[in-house]
Design an enzyme around this catalytic site. Structure first.
Site, short mmCIF file in Angstrom:
data_model
loop_
_atom_site.label_atom_id
_atom_site.label_comp_id
_atom_site.label_asym_id
_atom_site.label_seq_id
_atom_site.Cartn_x
_atom_site.Cartn_y
_atom_site.Cartn_z
N LYS A 100 -65.86 16.95 14.58
CA LYS A 100 -65.34 15.68 14.06
C LYS A 100 -66.21 15.06 12.97
O LYS A 100 -65.70 14.37 12.09
CB LYS A 100 -65.18 14.67 15.21
CG LYS A 100 -64.03 15.02 16.15
CD LYS A 100 -63.82 13.94 17.20
CE LYS A 100 -62.63 14.26 18.07
NZ LYS A 100 -62.30 13.18 19.02
N ASN A 158 -60.72 13.09 13.15
CA ASN A 158 -60.06 14.00 14.10
C ASN A 158 -58.74 14.53 13.53
O ASN A 158 -58.06 15.30 14.19
CB ASN A 158 -59.82 13.33 15.45
CG ASN A 158 -58.63 12.39 15.42
OD1 ASN A 158 -58.40 11.74 14.40
ND2 ASN A 158 -57.88 12.32 16.50
N ASP A 198 -57.54 8.77 16.75
CA ASP A 198 -57.83 8.39 18.15
C ASP A 198 -57.70 6.88 18.32
O ASP A 198 -57.01 6.39 19.22
CB ASP A 198 -59.25 8.81 18.54
CG ASP A 198 -59.36 10.30 18.85
OD1 ASP A 198 -58.33 10.91 19.17
OD2 ASP A 198 -60.48 10.83 18.76
N GLY A 258 -68.24 2.17 27.59
CA GLY A 258 -68.46 3.39 26.82
C GLY A 258 -68.84 3.09 25.39
O GLY A 258 -68.51 2.02 24.84
N ALA A 259 -69.57 4.03 24.78
CA ALA A 259 -70.00 3.88 23.39
C ALA A 259 -70.02 5.24 22.69
O ALA A 259 -70.71 5.41 21.70
CB ALA A 259 -71.38 3.24 23.34
N GLY A 260 -69.25 6.20 23.21
CA GLY A 260 -69.18 7.53 22.60
C GLY A 260 -68.13 7.56 21.49
O GLY A 260 -67.75 6.51 20.95
N GLY A 261 -67.66 8.77 21.18
CA GLY A 261 -66.72 8.93 20.06
C GLY A 261 -65.43 8.15 20.25
O GLY A 261 -64.95 7.49 19.31
N ALA A 262 -64.85 8.19 21.45
CA ALA A 262 -63.59 7.49 21.69
C ALA A 262 -63.81 5.98 21.58
O ALA A 262 -63.01 5.25 20.96
CB ALA A 262 -63.03 7.85 23.07
N GLY A 297 -53.98 6.81 29.64
CA GLY A 297 -54.48 7.59 28.50
C GLY A 297 -53.43 8.45 27.83
O GLY A 297 -53.66 8.94 26.72
#
Ligand code: NDP
Length: 285
Positions: free
Chosen positions: A73, A94, A109, A132-136, A250
């Protein structure tokens, strides 16, 4: 139709690793079939060292575009010709789209999530709490901020990643304020929160996995959204339903990012119900 496809497919697809774990192919092909579209979606396994060659191959074969999943990505950016607005802020792509012979990187996303959210509430002026703090989470946070969310609280286990996202939101988006809350013990959602989002991987392939969350702090006035598509009825979805919250699973995000990608590649708006039905066959509803 099938014979025609063998001779002149408009190719779209995915550069994934490993290719076997990608439900998107089933979802997109279901839409192409349903609408009799002269397109195919191919899932290909591309190792990191072959990414440049894979993009060159897509150009040579005149692909209409392709998705990229982890680990491509970010790396794909140096091999394409430009970035859409949110992809540029997020720093990850993405979905690559051929526009006037150039490959432009988008991030669908966050757009997919936003579309699902907007079906139940407009985030403009609203207070969001996001785990959360990741890619999503990055993609969702940026897209909701660009859509006018007023306040975004990021709750994350790792402070470094959390701080990075909060800084990005405060410096590069119009959000009024984004703050980081440490995640130690059960997090209590502040009164007045409009939208609660699970953007962690907790719940993936584990219907019993639960977030460290004080369920007593959820109220029926809140919208609770989970990014986990498989299984769609996560523990959080079930708990939030039991509290009377409006719930988004989701699958909505996955379907909507697919609809947006297909729109970019083909110019056509496809029926999300057909795509969701195919995913439900794969994942259970
Ligand atoms: P990343 O690996 O980039 O980020 C994972 C996040 O989850 C991090 O914030 C991490 O915290 C947190 N996390 C993981 N395990 C735990 C735990 N046990 N306790 C607390 N925090 C935890 O993944 P992505 O952001 O790329 O993906 C996250 C999920 O989003 C995936 O499960 C994926 O399936 C889903 N997704 C869904 C999409 C859809 O269309 N429905 C699209 C894209 C993703 P830390 O920083 O502390 O490690």
């Amino acid at each position: 139709m099938a014979e025609e496809l063998n001779f002149l497919p408009n190719i779209t697809g995915s550069f994934a690793q490993p290719a076997a774990e990608n439900p998107t192919v089933e979802m997109v092909e279901a839409a192409y079939r349903h609408h009799d579209m002269h397109y195919r979606y191919l899932n290909t396994e591309v190792a990191p060292e072959n990414l440049a060659a894979a993009v060159a191959g897509a150009r040579a074969m005149n692909w209409a575009g392709f998705n990229c999943s982890i680990p491509h990505k970010v790396a794909v950016i140096e091999h394409i010709d430009g970035l859409g607005e949110s992809a540029s802020v997020i720093g990850a792509v993405n979905c690559v789209v051929r526009r006037d012979g150039r490959y432009v990187g988008e991030n669908t996303d966050g757009k997919g999530f936003l579309k699902s959210l907007q079906e139940v509430v407009d985030p403009a002026g609203k207070k969001l709490v996001m785990f959360g703090a990741g890619g999503a989470a990055r993609a969702i946070g940026v897209e909701c901020a660009l859509a006018g969310a007023a306040h975004i609280t990021v709750v994350n286990r790792s402070a470094d990643r959390g701080n990075e996202l909060v800084t990005l939101l405060n410096e590069k988006t119009p959000v009024e304020e984004s703050v980081l809350e440490p995640w130690d013990g059960d997090y209590s959602v502040p009164a007045g929160t409009d939208v609660v989002i699970n953007a962690t991987s907790i719940g993936l392939a584990d219907a019993e996995a639960s977030l460290a969350l004080d369920l007593g702090s959820l109220t029926a006035a809140m919208v609770v959204a989970d990014v986990i598509p498989n299984p769609p009825r996560t523990q959080l979805v079930r708990d939030a339903e039991a509290k009377g919250c409006t719930v988004i699973d989701g699958l909505g995000m996955l379907v909507n990012q697919g609809i947006t990608g297909i729109q970019y590649w083909t110019g056509e708006t496809v029926d999300g119900n057909v795509m969701r039905a195919r995913l439900e066959e794969l994942f259970g509803d």
